[in-house]
Design an enzyme around this catalytic site. Structure first.
Site, mmCIF file in Angstrom:
data_model
loop_
_atom_site.group_PDB
_atom_site.id
_atom_site.type_symbol
_atom_site.label_atom_id
_atom_site.label_comp_id
_atom_site.label_asym_id
_atom_site.label_seq_id
_atom_site.Cartn_x
_atom_site.Cartn_y
_atom_site.Cartn_z
ATOM 1 N N GLU A 88 -9.236 -10.442 -8.127
ATOM 2 C CA GLU A 88 -8.349 -9.302 -7.890
ATOM 3 C C GLU A 88 -7.131 -9.320 -8.813
ATOM 4 O O GLU A 88 -6.683 -8.266 -9.276
ATOM 5 C CB GLU A 88 -7.904 -9.295 -6.421
ATOM 6 C CG GLU A 88 -9.070 -9.028 -5.471
ATOM 7 C CD GLU A 88 -8.701 -9.166 -3.997
ATOM 8 O OE1 GLU A 88 -7.534 -9.530 -3.691
ATOM 9 O OE2 GLU A 88 -9.578 -8.906 -3.157
ATOM 10 N N ASN B 107 -2.079 -0.059 6.948
ATOM 11 C CA ASN B 107 -1.632 -1.371 7.437
ATOM 12 C C ASN B 107 -0.771 -2.116 6.419
ATOM 13 O O ASN B 107 -0.775 -3.328 6.348
ATOM 14 C CB ASN B 107 -2.833 -2.208 7.917
ATOM 15 C CG ASN B 107 -3.793 -2.539 6.814
ATOM 16 O OD1 ASN B 107 -3.670 -2.049 5.697
ATOM 17 N ND2 ASN B 107 -4.753 -3.399 7.107
ATOM 18 N N HIS C 14 -2.003 -5.493 1.348
ATOM 19 C CA HIS C 14 -3.258 -6.188 1.065
ATOM 20 C C HIS C 14 -2.925 -7.593 0.586
ATOM 21 O O HIS C 14 -1.957 -7.773 -0.158
ATOM 22 C CB HIS C 14 -4.053 -5.472 -0.039
ATOM 23 C CG HIS C 14 -5.162 -6.314 -0.602
ATOM 24 N ND1 HIS C 14 -6.404 -6.394 -0.006
ATOM 25 C CD2 HIS C 14 -5.198 -7.157 -1.665
ATOM 26 C CE1 HIS C 14 -7.163 -7.236 -0.693
ATOM 27 N NE2 HIS C 14 -6.455 -7.722 -1.711
ATOM 28 N N LYS D 162 0.837 -1.200 0.000
ATOM 29 C CA LYS D 162 0.000 0.000 0.000
ATOM 30 C C LYS D 162 0.878 1.260 0.000
ATOM 31 O O LYS D 162 2.101 1.175 0.194
ATOM 32 C CB LYS D 162 -0.933 -0.050 1.216
ATOM 33 C CG LYS D 162 -1.953 -1.201 1.151
ATOM 34 C CD LYS D 162 -2.928 -1.165 2.332
ATOM 35 C CE LYS D 162 -3.963 -2.279 2.242
ATOM 36 N NZ LYS D 162 -4.970 -2.208 3.342
HETATM 37 P P1 IDP Z 1 -7.831 -7.214 5.233
HETATM 38 O O1 IDP Z 1 -7.020 -6.162 4.488
HETATM 39 O O2 IDP Z 1 -7.061 -7.788 6.383
HETATM 40 O O3 IDP Z 1 -8.396 -8.272 4.326
HETATM 41 P P2 IDP Z 1 -10.503 -6.084 5.350
HETATM 42 O O4 IDP Z 1 -11.483 -6.350 6.429
HETATM 43 O O5 IDP Z 1 -10.736 -6.694 4.018
HETATM 44 O O6 IDP Z 1 -9.060 -6.452 5.916
HETATM 45 O O7 IDP Z 1 -10.440 -4.495 5.195
HETATM 46 C C1 IDP Z 1 -9.809 -3.913 4.071
HETATM 47 C C2 IDP Z 1 -8.945 -2.768 4.555
HETATM 48 O O8 IDP Z 1 -9.781 -1.747 5.105
HETATM 49 C C3 IDP Z 1 -7.992 -3.134 5.691
HETATM 50 O O9 IDP Z 1 -6.764 -3.673 5.223
HETATM 51 C C4 IDP Z 1 -7.795 -1.818 6.380
HETATM 52 O O10 IDP Z 1 -6.820 -1.018 5.709
HETATM 53 C C5 IDP Z 1 -9.136 -1.149 6.220
HETATM 54 N N1 IDP Z 1 -9.987 -1.338 7.402
HETATM 55 C C6 IDP Z 1 -10.588 -2.475 7.813
HETATM 56 N N2 IDP Z 1 -11.315 -2.283 8.932
HETATM 57 C C7 IDP Z 1 -11.168 -0.974 9.235
HETATM 58 C C8 IDP Z 1 -11.697 -0.148 10.287
HETATM 59 O O11 IDP Z 1 -12.434 -0.589 11.181
HETATM 60 N N3 IDP Z 1 -11.318 1.175 10.281
HETATM 61 C C9 IDP Z 1 -10.488 1.686 9.313
HETATM 62 N N4 IDP Z 1 -9.987 0.946 8.303
HETATM 63 C C10 IDP Z 1 -10.322 -0.369 8.264
HETATM 64 MG MG MG Z 2 -9.780 -8.033 2.781
#
Ligand code: IDP
Ligand code: MG
Length: 149
Positions: free
Chosen positions: A128, A114, A117, A11
């Protein structure tokens, strides 16, 4: 277990912080092969298609503005059970809770920023990968070390 391909995105925070090389090394060190790799700027259309499952979430607009804020490095990682194992190497979504030794656990503190992805299922990976890579950008090749990994 079968050989799979999965989509990994470094990212914008990973690119800006100079973590891309170390992230790629994590996957190479594990025994995975890079089947596709490129730097790109994600536009709003690609971002919202990629993250369509989160469209109703309160963090959706923040997620979109972050992922489109600066270039990313996209890659396709290939190997045994790649979808699940890549997720293990990444750590859980919230870097504050991710275990040390994982990418998010070692490098991140912020839920939005974070670092990486990774596709969450074989079906997601197929969808994807097709969003981010054309077929001619993906490479089938053998590594001499493959039999040893
Ligand atoms: P993942 O990346 O671990 O698969 P997902 O639930 O698919 O997690 O969420 C996609 C992205 O959205 C996450 O990587 C994170 O950057 C962001 N995200 C997920 N939950 C939250 C939240 O509660 N607040 C802010 N950003 C979030
Ligand atoms: Mg995800």
């Amino acid at each position: 277990m079968s050989v799979q391909r999965t989509l990994v995105l470094c990212k914008p925070d990973a690119v800006q912080r100079g973590l891309v090389g170390r992230i790629i090394s994590r996957f190479e060190d594990k025994g995975f092969k890079v089947a596709g790799l490129k730097m790109m700027q994600v536009d709003e259309a690609l971002a919202s298609t990629h993250y369509h499952e989160h469209v109703e979430k309160p963090f959706f607009s923040e997620l979109l503005s972050f992922i489109t804020s600066a270039p990313i490095v996209a890659m396709v990682i290939e190997g045994e059970n790649a979808v699940e194992v890549v997720r293990v190497l990444m750590g859980v979504t919230n870097p504050q809770m991710a275990m040390p030794g994982t990418i998010r656990g070692d490098f991140g503190l912020n839920l939005t920023k974070n670092i990486v992805h990774g596709s969450d299922s074989a079906a997601s990976a197929e969808r994807e990968i097709a969003l981010f890579f054309s077929p001619d950008e993906l490479h089938d090749y053998q590594l001499s070390i493959e039999d040893w990994c």
